[in-house]
Design an enzyme around this catalytic site. Structure first.
Site, PDB file in Angstrom:
ATOM      1  N   GLY A   1      12.005  17.610  21.482  1.00 17.14           N
ATOM      2  CA  GLY A   1      10.418  17.896  21.715  1.00 17.14           C
ATOM      3  C   GLY A   1       9.443  17.481  22.882  1.00 17.14           C
ATOM      4  O   GLY A   1       8.542  16.760  22.577  1.00 17.14           O
ATOM      5  N   ALA A   2      10.538  17.461  23.832  1.00 14.47           N
ATOM      6  CA  ALA A   2       9.415  16.412  25.029  1.00 14.47           C
ATOM      7  C   ALA A   2       8.685  16.579  26.007  1.00 14.47           C
ATOM      8  O   ALA A   2       8.352  16.405  27.317  1.00 14.47           O
ATOM      9  CB  ALA A   2      10.825  15.325  25.633  1.00 14.47           C
ATOM     10  N   THR A   3       8.674  18.373  25.754  1.00 12.55           N
ATOM     11  CA  THR A   3       7.933  18.841  26.846  1.00 12.55           C
ATOM     12  C   THR A   3       6.040  19.197  26.250  1.00 12.55           C
ATOM     13  O   THR A   3       5.520  19.342  27.337  1.00 12.55           O
ATOM     14  CB  THR A   3       8.622  19.996  27.046  1.00 12.55           C
ATOM     15  OG1 THR A   3       8.113  21.527  25.310  1.00 12.55           O
ATOM     16  CG2 THR A   3       9.672  20.630  27.302  1.00 12.55           C
TER      17      THR A   3
ATOM     18  N   GLY B   1       3.109  17.250  24.339  1.00 10.33           N
ATOM     19  CA  GLY B   1       2.884  15.777  22.954  1.00 10.33           C
ATOM     20  C   GLY B   1       2.870  14.018  23.374  1.00 10.33           C
ATOM     21  O   GLY B   1       3.687  14.061  24.059  1.00 10.33           O
ATOM     22  N   ILE B   2       3.035  14.208  22.146  1.00  8.11           N
ATOM     23  CA  ILE B   2       3.842  12.412  21.742  1.00  8.11           C
ATOM     24  C   ILE B   2       5.529  12.769  22.303  1.00  8.11           C
ATOM     25  O   ILE B   2       5.730  11.746  23.178  1.00  8.11           O
ATOM     26  CB  ILE B   2       4.094  11.876  20.456  1.00  8.11           C
ATOM     27  CG1 ILE B   2       2.713  12.309  20.157  1.00  8.11           C
ATOM     28  CG2 ILE B   2       4.814  10.761  20.623  1.00  8.11           C
ATOM     29  CD1 ILE B   2       2.278  11.902  18.661  1.00  8.11           C
TER      30      ILE B   2
ATOM     31  N   SER C   1       5.654  11.325   9.683  1.00 16.84           N
ATOM     32  CA  SER C   1       4.356  11.234   9.311  1.00 16.84           C
ATOM     33  C   SER C   1       4.428  10.528   8.132  1.00 16.84           C
ATOM     34  O   SER C   1       4.892  10.653   6.516  1.00 16.84           O
ATOM     35  CB  SER C   1       4.258  12.586   9.170  1.00 16.84           C
ATOM     36  OG  SER C   1       3.165  13.210   8.353  1.00 16.84           O
TER      37      SER C   1
ATOM     38  N   TYR D   1       5.901  21.271   5.310  1.00 16.80           N
ATOM     39  CA  TYR D   1       5.698  20.546   6.440  1.00 16.80           C
ATOM     40  C   TYR D   1       6.338  19.276   5.709  1.00 16.80           C
ATOM     41  O   TYR D   1       6.988  17.886   6.506  1.00 16.80           O
ATOM     42  CB  TYR D   1       4.107  20.509   7.097  1.00 16.80           C
ATOM     43  CG  TYR D   1       4.544  19.501   8.095  1.00 16.80           C
ATOM     44  CD1 TYR D   1       5.331  20.161   9.240  1.00 16.80           C
ATOM     45  CD2 TYR D   1       3.748  18.064   7.884  1.00 16.80           C
ATOM     46  CE1 TYR D   1       4.994  18.536  10.880  1.00 16.80           C
ATOM     47  CE2 TYR D   1       3.019  17.013   9.110  1.00 16.80           C
ATOM     48  CZ  TYR D   1       4.240  17.018   9.867  1.00 16.80           C
ATOM     49  OH  TYR D   1       3.759  16.610  10.848  1.00 16.80           O
TER      50      TYR D   1
END
Length: 272
Positions: free
Chosen positions: A18-20, A22-23, A150, A175
């Site tokens: 998920g590196a495209t 945000g964090i 989270s 979630y």
């Protein structure tokens, strides 16, 4: 702690899911700026390539430190293909950052693999990926997994008889369940792992928490700190930003961890 406080990561190889945006994007940038070779994962190869191009064009790290990889985590077959490519091209992996996540949709949604989409993307895909990369992560001392979790895991319970929450669906509960599972997975003894709540940040997940938050860079700093081999970690530890705190009791219960692994093995069709 600022990004400049980190030691050099020259010679380290890190996969960030998920590196495209945000964090994840900021984590990839900070890691590469400190000398690491970063495998930049995106939902598609095109998105991953666009992210690496953007990092280079904005005065960030040199292109040779960034390697784009595509895989849609709502399709477990693509997770397996991703792991296979990583093992061939980077047989020694120092760190896996399990960051990719989505907010559960308003409507109950099932993937092609038969799993509730948030549970699969946020947890099951990372469970499968971590297991498939286990040998690469443990080939040398210092290999570790950092699960970006989270604080909402504290509100969750895992519905063992109905993990897809088909009978009673709530996007927030779905979630939170995925985050509890990801946090508990850090206590699996096979690979040294920790989980971290990077703080409430202005990312696509912000609506689950509130109306304002810190920057994605602020959140990424806490993730990158745990990737640094100079930072000693204890398997299963949980961090709220840069402070080690106790997670929800269920996240470290041996019985829960074993039960979760058995459930995940069934749902991903994989025997670890």
């Amino acid at each position: 702690m600022s990004g400049s406080d980190f030691s050099s990561l020259n010679g380290r190889t890190v996969l960030v899911t998920g590196a495209t945006t945000g964090i994840g994007y900021e984590t990839a940038r900070l890691l590469a700026e400190r000398g690491a070779t970063v495998l930049v994962h995106g939902r598609t190869a095109q998105e991953a390539r666009a992210a690496t191009d953007r990092l280079v064009s904005t005065g960030g790290p040199p292109a040779e430190r960034l390697c784009p990889f595509g895989a849609d985590f709502s399709r477990l077959e693509e997770v397996e293909l991703l792991a296979g490519r990583v093992v061939v091209e980077h047989p020694h992996l120092d760190v896996l950052v399990n960051n990719a996540a989505l907010a559960a949709p308003e409507r109950h949604t099932i993937t092609v693999d038969g799993n509730e989409i948030a549970f699969q993307v946020n947890f099951l895909a990372h469970y499968l990926l971590t297991n498939l990369l286990e040998q690469a992560l443990t080939s040398d001392p210092g290999g570790r997994v950092v699960n970006v979790s989270s604080s909402l895991h504290r509100t969750a319970s895992i519905q063992w008889s109905d993990p897809n929450r088909a009978r009673r669906y709530s996007r927030l509960a779905a979630y939170a369940q995925s985050q509890l599972a990801l946090t508990a997975f850090a206590a699996d003894p096979r690979v040294t792992a920790v989980s971290v709540h990077p703080g409430i940040c202005e990312t696509a997940l912000l609506p689950l928490y509130g109306h304002s938050g810190a920057t994605a860079t602020d959140g990424a700093v806490h993730v990158v700190r745990l990737c640094d081999p100079a930072v000693e970690i204890v398997n299963g530890a949980y961090y709220d930003r840069d402070e080690r705190v106790a997670p929800a009791p269920a996240a470290t219960e041996e019985r829960t961890v074993k039960r979760l692994n058995k459930l995940a093995d069934v749902l991903v069709g994989h025997t670890a």
